[in-house]
Write a protein that holds these residues in place. Structure first.
Motif, mmCIF file in Angstrom:
data_model
loop_
_atom_site.group_PDB
_atom_site.id
_atom_site.type_symbol
_atom_site.label_atom_id
_atom_site.label_comp_id
_atom_site.label_asym_id
_atom_site.label_seq_id
_atom_site.Cartn_x
_atom_site.Cartn_y
_atom_site.Cartn_z
ATOM 1 N N THR A 221 7.796 -61.306 69.230
ATOM 2 C CA THR A 221 6.687 -59.795 69.932
ATOM 3 C C THR A 221 6.225 -60.193 68.346
ATOM 4 N N PHE A 222 6.868 -60.071 67.003
ATOM 5 C CA PHE A 222 6.037 -59.743 65.988
ATOM 6 C C PHE A 222 5.152 -61.347 65.393
ATOM 7 N N ILE A 223 6.577 -62.238 65.935
ATOM 8 C CA ILE A 223 6.050 -63.585 65.132
ATOM 9 C C ILE A 223 4.401 -63.879 66.069
ATOM 10 N N ILE A 224 4.657 -63.356 67.916
ATOM 11 C CA ILE A 224 3.114 -63.826 68.298
ATOM 12 C C ILE A 224 1.877 -62.977 68.469
ATOM 13 N N LEU A 225 2.852 -61.827 68.688
ATOM 14 C CA LEU A 225 2.037 -60.699 68.510
ATOM 15 C C LEU A 225 1.287 -59.715 67.616
ATOM 16 N N TYR B 29 5.028 -55.372 65.426
ATOM 17 C CA TYR B 29 6.221 -55.078 64.258
ATOM 18 C C TYR B 29 6.574 -53.759 64.862
ATOM 19 N N PRO B 30 8.437 -54.115 64.746
ATOM 20 C CA PRO B 30 9.703 -52.829 65.376
ATOM 21 C C PRO B 30 9.136 -51.888 64.647
ATOM 22 N N ASN B 31 9.439 -50.673 65.714
ATOM 23 C CA ASN B 31 9.960 -49.307 64.682
ATOM 24 C C ASN B 31 11.209 -49.314 64.636
ATOM 25 N N MET B 32 11.208 -48.381 63.485
ATOM 26 C CA MET B 32 12.722 -48.050 62.992
ATOM 27 C C MET B 32 13.570 -48.115 64.009
ATOM 28 N N LEU B 33 13.914 -47.187 65.391
ATOM 29 C CA LEU B 33 14.820 -46.851 66.071
ATOM 30 C C LEU B 33 15.244 -48.476 66.645
#
Length: 269
Positions: free
Chosen positions: A239-243, A246-250
């Motif tokens: 999801t980070f690479i394509i969209l 960023y993932p959140n800390m949790l």
């Protein structure tokens, strides 16, 4: 890593993880049930063209009902009607827990380390969900995790020697008319995104399920199910690479905990 089953699980994680951002892109424009039966239809054609035949019978029908129809219908319906779709989607990853429960009911001794690893892995996934509000959609998705677990154990006990390609050709061909029959009268669809649907069908449904059943054959239902917990981790990465999200800390902490749990389970000799 002598057993190729571990390699299959890594590629499975990448492929099924990729489906999350791709589905996120098209779900705004295409109904979830359309996504489901298109994936199944493409996989059925893909496997048939390769195998030029089916492996079918009563056991194969039961396997298709558990692993494809019930699993995908429960999951898609649950996510689509839930007020908390993230939690609903996570419910599919209760599958390793139910695999252990089913195996224990059937008389298989499951070591404490297996149980601890899977519980830690699932706890990591659960931690990444910021809301824990339950509703009927979440409970329906939970049924998807249960049916997937039942299908995993059933396949391991009854179809381990099956031809994976012919079995997948039959399962998807059998599932297609049933899923088509429950398509609602009202649906939405954008033709320009059909190429992504084709990609989802080939990667997620065809290649993904081939790798999944191959992993069960080589590693057994408990280890393969534990390995499937890496999918959400790869989902955050893809999801980070394509969209660019960023993932959140949790999500980061949860992913680290999940990977630790998976390692504990898969490192058992």
């Amino acid at each position: 890593m002598k057993n190729p089953g571990y390699v299959y699980l890594i590629f499975l994680g990448i492929i099924w993880g990729l489906t999350y951002p791709l589905t996120k892109i098209i779900a705004v424009y295409i109904s979830p049930i359309i996504i489901t039966w298109t994936r199944i239809g493409i996989a059925a054609l893909f496997f048939f063209l390769i195998s030029r035949g089916y492996q079918y019978g009563k056991k194969e029908v039961i396997n298709a009902l558990l692993n494809v129809i019930a699993f995908m219908v429960f999951l898609n319906v649950g996510v689509s009607i839930s007020s908390n779709p993230g939690l609903a989607a996570v419910m599919r990853y209760t599958q390793p827990l139910f695999v252990i429960i089913i195996e224990m009911i059937l008389g298989i001794h499951v070591s404490f380390r297996y149980m601890a690893g899977i519980l830690i892995g699932f706890a990591g996934i659960a931690l990444s969900v910021t809301s824990a509000r339950f509703d009927p959609g979440v409970l329906i998705s939970l049924l998807g995790g249960i049916s997937w677990a039942g299908g995993t154990v059933y396949f391991s006990r009854n179809l381990k020697s099956a031809n994976n390609i012919k079995l997948n050709a039959f399962m998807n061909a059998f599932a297609l008319p049933i899923v088509l029959a429950i398509t609602p009268a009202y649906f939405y669809f954008k033709y320009s995104l059909y190429i992504i649907l084709i990609l989802l069908g080939i990667l997620a449904q065809a290649v993904g399920f081939y790798l999944w059943f191959s992993s069960i054959k080589l590693l057994g239902p408990i280890k393969a199910s534990a390995g499937s917990l890496i999918v959400p981790v790869f989902a955050y990465i893809m999801t980070f690479i394509i969209l660019g999200i960023y993932p959140n800390m949790l999500e980061i902490i949860g992913s680290i905990i999940t990977l630790a749990g998976v390692y504990i389970t898969l490192s058992i000799k």
